[in-house]
Motif scaffolding. Structure first.
Motif, PDB file in Angstrom:
ATOM      1  N   ASP A   1      50.140  41.498  40.868  1.00  0.00           N
ATOM      2  CA  ASP A   1      51.269  41.887  40.028  1.00  0.00           C
ATOM      3  C   ASP A   1      51.121  43.343  39.607  1.00  0.00           C
ATOM      4  N   GLY A   2      51.472  44.251  40.533  1.00  0.00           N
ATOM      5  CA  GLY A   2      51.425  45.673  40.205  1.00  0.00           C
ATOM      6  C   GLY A   2      50.041  46.270  40.353  1.00  0.00           C
ATOM      7  N   LEU A   3      49.205  46.069  39.360  1.00  0.00           N
ATOM      8  CA  LEU A   3      47.892  46.709  39.345  1.00  0.00           C
ATOM      9  C   LEU A   3      46.939  45.916  38.463  1.00  0.00           C
ATOM     10  N   PHE A   4      45.780  45.588  39.022  1.00  0.00           N
ATOM     11  CA  PHE A   4      44.674  45.032  38.244  1.00  0.00           C
ATOM     12  C   PHE A   4      43.537  46.056  38.300  1.00  0.00           C
ATOM     13  N   ILE A   5      42.776  46.161  37.236  1.00  0.00           N
ATOM     14  CA  ILE A   5      41.656  47.104  37.187  1.00  0.00           C
ATOM     15  C   ILE A   5      40.406  46.384  36.708  1.00  0.00           C
ATOM     16  N   ASN A   6      39.320  46.554  37.444  1.00  0.00           N
ATOM     17  CA  ASN A   6      38.020  46.137  36.913  1.00  0.00           C
ATOM     18  C   ASN A   6      37.213  47.378  36.571  1.00  0.00           C
TER      19      ASN A   6
END
Lengths: 354, 354
Positions: free
Chosen positions: B154-159
């Motif tokens: 969904d768009g952008l995930f960041i770890n």
């Protein structure tokens, strides 16, 4: 069970009408703690070291020089011949440490789970992570669990980050490669990418190609123990973009031309046959337990012997050498004819292979 | 521009018909390198320290005791009043180190990008990460970029994962809390969760609630510099599950009852009004720059003074104390009446708030 969730070769029993992950599992309160305490930690078992339920793990470092790396895994399907997303997530990050000349020691484990994922799938991935962590001699020390609504992710994504003490003497890296250095590959290439492609597209290849997904630490450790690591200029696991991507990056880093001979590159008959059938070049296909090494030529023989004495290095080969910069950065002598430039891939190879 | 992608308050210019992320950006070869070299690293600017394009960063650790933590960020929308996913990803992980009694020093940055994300969105998030890293005094040292097909995320995930040297003396943690210890909160509660809810549901609250998203390192650093950290038994940023989740976890860890007074908890009029309107209890709402502390009572005054001298601690308050274990783990004296058990949340609060 919807077939749109790409679980691959996961046993059918895991896809039944059992418990599923809900949004409540990701809320950070009681349900999240239960998921961690009852599902995640027990399944990880002895792979868990000093795990902190929240916040940070406190660790004692045996060296003041450490390596730090991160990788997110979005492979589809989650299970495939020779591995699964859990094994990939452990070996991928542990291997990045190992090829940087560091001992893989501690991993973090961050899960992004799609609502509706059968709990059995998660449990199987966690058990796989446990086994892989034991094989790679790493411990999971900290973690995070997020759940996103159905449709906002594709089953399960995993991030692992890793730290470990840098080995002495350090591996200098690709900028240190010199003309005359020899190029070695630690095993047959192309297995992982073909295994993913065949599993995803349900290609009826017999036997089905198996991923080479494995820990490279035994190889690096053996080189270190034999005092040979000081004669290795660079190591790199040839993952996304395959051998070609690493060769190009190294050629740019050292400003030399890297020349390889196709006939010397180990490729299984299975991968060769499937590649020809599908019109793919194994030199561009991803690997997950195979590395390229650049070594000082007078130490090639003992390095080869050390690699070949260990799994997964038993089919290691010398495949080429570095030479003065020519007009192109990478040259391949094809089996069929004269040397040709090996171009870097520029488009979509195969998405979501790791 | 589809309105189904939840970008929130991102400037409209970012949502135009400009360049978008394609699957080729995630292939690990030329296009990925270009994305990293031309978009990611320049936008991160001076926030990047010793960044390694591949594999691991090699770092020199000033202490043999280190803290290690990880967090994945899946917040929706990506932009909201007071912050965005980039600021959250930096402060969230840096704060986990700080409240563990470690100095946030190095972060990894792993992006999972949905195909089709406008490049302008990514650029804005990266610039935000740069500013946040500077504010939190951390450097981004290693990273990873994956692209998944449209619809698979969904768009952008960041770890982000983080490491840093443990401070001396160590903070012992919630198991060390003793009866009589006082409970402090570093600032007003409920701001972050309400900001996300209002932005996501497009609630027309005036003024719109703003996230408290901030670095807690200035507070921990001030306590350390004043030699007061040794009198802090436990610190925790009250993120998912809010103040209530931390209170329950601590009560279980120390086997005491934690008692708080609602009237002493700082809550802005804005949050109070919105919570009443929406039927929410701020004690359960997530924060992203507010922590709970348990401190030795004879050192409360200097600790309060040190917190109040620093942003974001200028509204720090004593809100309660630990006492011998009663029948329930957490008790709240409500403004309106007699003390009541403060139950742990067990269902879905608000998904994807971080």
């Amino acid at each position: 069970m919807s077939t749109s969730l790409p679980f691959g070769t996961c046993p059918v029993a895991m896809l039944g009408d059992g418990e599923r992950i809900t949004l409540a599992h990701g809320e950070g309160a009681r349900m999240t703690r239960r998921l961690i305490e009852r599902t995640i930690l027990p399944r990880l078992g002895s792979a868990v070291g000093q795990y902190e339920l929240n916040d940070a793990a406190l660790l004692s470092m045996p060296s003041d020089r450490l390596a730090f790396t991160t990788d997110s895994f979005v492979v589809s399907p989650l299970f495939f011949p020779g591995g699964d997303i859990g094994r990939l997530a452990v070996f991928g990050t542990a291997n990045d440490l190992a090829v940087s000349g560091a001992q893989p020691m501690w991993l973090s484990l961050s899960l992004i789970i799609e609502e509706g994922l059968p709990l059995g799938i998660l449990e199987q991935v966690l058990e796989s992570i446990k086994r892989a962590a034991q094989e790679a001699c790493v411990q999971i020390t900290t973690g995070d669990t997020k759940v996103v609504p159905h449709g906002a992710a594709d089953g399960l994504f995993i991030n692992t980050s890793g730290i470990g003490p840098a080995l002495e003497p350090p591996v200098l890296g690709p900028a240190s490669i010199q003309a005359g250095d020899e190029l070695l590959v630690s095993g047959p290439i192309g297995c992982h990418g073909l295994a993913i492609l065949a599993a995803r597209e349900e290609l009826d290849l017999r036997p089905p190609p198996e991923s080479d997904c494995a820990s490279l630490w035994p190889l690096v450790s053996a080189l270190h123990a034999a005092d040979l690591l000081q004669h290795v200029r660079a190591m790199r696991d040839a993952t996304r973009g395959g051998l070609t991507a690493v060769l190009h990056e190294w050629a740019n880093a050292c400003d030399l031309t890297l020349r390889i001979e196709e006939s010397r590159i180990p490729i299984t008959p299975n991968v060769r046959g499937a590649s020809e059938l599908l019109g793919l070049d194994p030199l561009y296909i991803a690997n997950e337990g195979t590395m390229l090494l650049a070594v000082e030529p007078r130490h090639t023989a003992p390095i080869m012997a050390a690699l070949r004495a260990q799994s997964p290095g038993d089919q290691a080969c010398v495949i080429g050498a570095a030479q003065q910069r020519a007009s192109v950065p990478v040259i391949v002598s094809r089996v069929t004819g004269t040397p040709r430039p090996l171009d870097e891939a520029s488009g979509v190879l195969l998405p979501r292979i790791c």
